[in-house]
Scaffold this active site. Structure first.
Site, PDB file in Angstrom:
ATOM      1  N   GLU A  41      27.020  15.522  -1.274  1.00  0.00           N
ATOM      2  CA  GLU A  41      28.477  15.778  -1.598  1.00  0.00           C
ATOM      3  C   GLU A  41      28.780  15.096   0.271  1.00  0.00           C
ATOM      4  O   GLU A  41      29.387  14.398  -0.277  1.00  0.00           O
ATOM      5  CB  GLU A  41      28.653  16.771  -1.880  1.00  0.00           C
ATOM      6  CG  GLU A  41      28.642  18.014  -2.765  1.00  0.00           C
ATOM      7  CD  GLU A  41      27.371  18.685  -3.270  1.00  0.00           C
ATOM      8  OE1 GLU A  41      27.790  19.299  -3.945  1.00  0.00           O
ATOM      9  OE2 GLU A  41      26.987  18.026  -2.096  1.00  0.00           O
TER      10      GLU A  41
ATOM     11  N   CYS B 201      27.829  23.644  -2.119  1.00  0.00           N
ATOM     12  CA  CYS B 201      27.052  24.483  -0.952  1.00  0.00           C
ATOM     13  C   CYS B 201      28.522  25.062  -0.102  1.00  0.00           C
ATOM     14  O   CYS B 201      29.412  23.778  -0.006  1.00  0.00           O
ATOM     15  CB  CYS B 201      26.548  24.107  -0.460  1.00  0.00           C
ATOM     16  SG  CYS B 201      26.072  23.223   1.010  1.00  0.00           S
TER      17      CYS B 201
END
Length: 161
Positions: free
Chosen positions: A75, A112
């Site tokens: 990401e 996360c």
């Protein structure tokens, strides 16, 4: 003292076929990026794909390092590339696919905490929500209408002095 209740709302699609076709196409790009991840230590591959408001699609995947903190998640790889190459573009949508190499995943795997923090910085910067779709290797796909929905009590520039 008072109680403060924070809530998040997700939408869950049973599979890729239920997604709108443009999102399904973007998820396919995340899945392809996942296969190119460099994950020799965790054996956990993640791919991300971003759709920018200028029509560009940026992908990223996790890149590990023997010095574990030196690696980077998919990401953040995608978001930082988009920020570097298209600094004025807004991120419209992000798709994420993750799996363990030896144990395929079938439930949605969210970003996360570090990635959520990086993602929310861009959402605040662009002053528009980023739709996020995340899944394992197969199966259900979860959707959040914004990063703030995934990280509702955010640390941002407003707390810096």
């Amino acid at each position: 003292m008072k109680e403060v209740k924070l809530e998040s709302k997700l939408f869950v699609y049973e599979n890729l076929e239920e997604l709108p076709s443009d999102v399904s196409d973007l998820m396919e790009k995340a899945m392809l990026a996942r296969t190119r991840a460099y994950a020799p230590y965790s054996n956990f591959q993640v791919g991300a794909a971003l759709l920018l408001d200028n029509g560009e699609v940026v992908t990223g995947n996790n890149q590990e390092n023997a010095s574990y903190p030196s690696g980077l998640c998919a990401e953040r790889t995608a978001i930082y590339y988009a920020g570097a190459q298209y600094p004025d573009a807004k991120i419209v949508c992000m798709t994420i696919s993750a799996t363990a190499i030896n144990a395929p995943t079938s439930k949605p795997i969210p970003p996360c905490g570090a990635c959520r923090q990086a993602m929310v910085e861009y959402e605040i910067k662009q002053d528009e929500p980023i739709e996020i779709y995340f899944m394992g290797e197969m199966g259900a796909v979860a959707k959040s209408d914004s990063v703030l929905n995934l990280l509702p009590y955010v640390f941002d520039k407003s707390v810096l002095f």
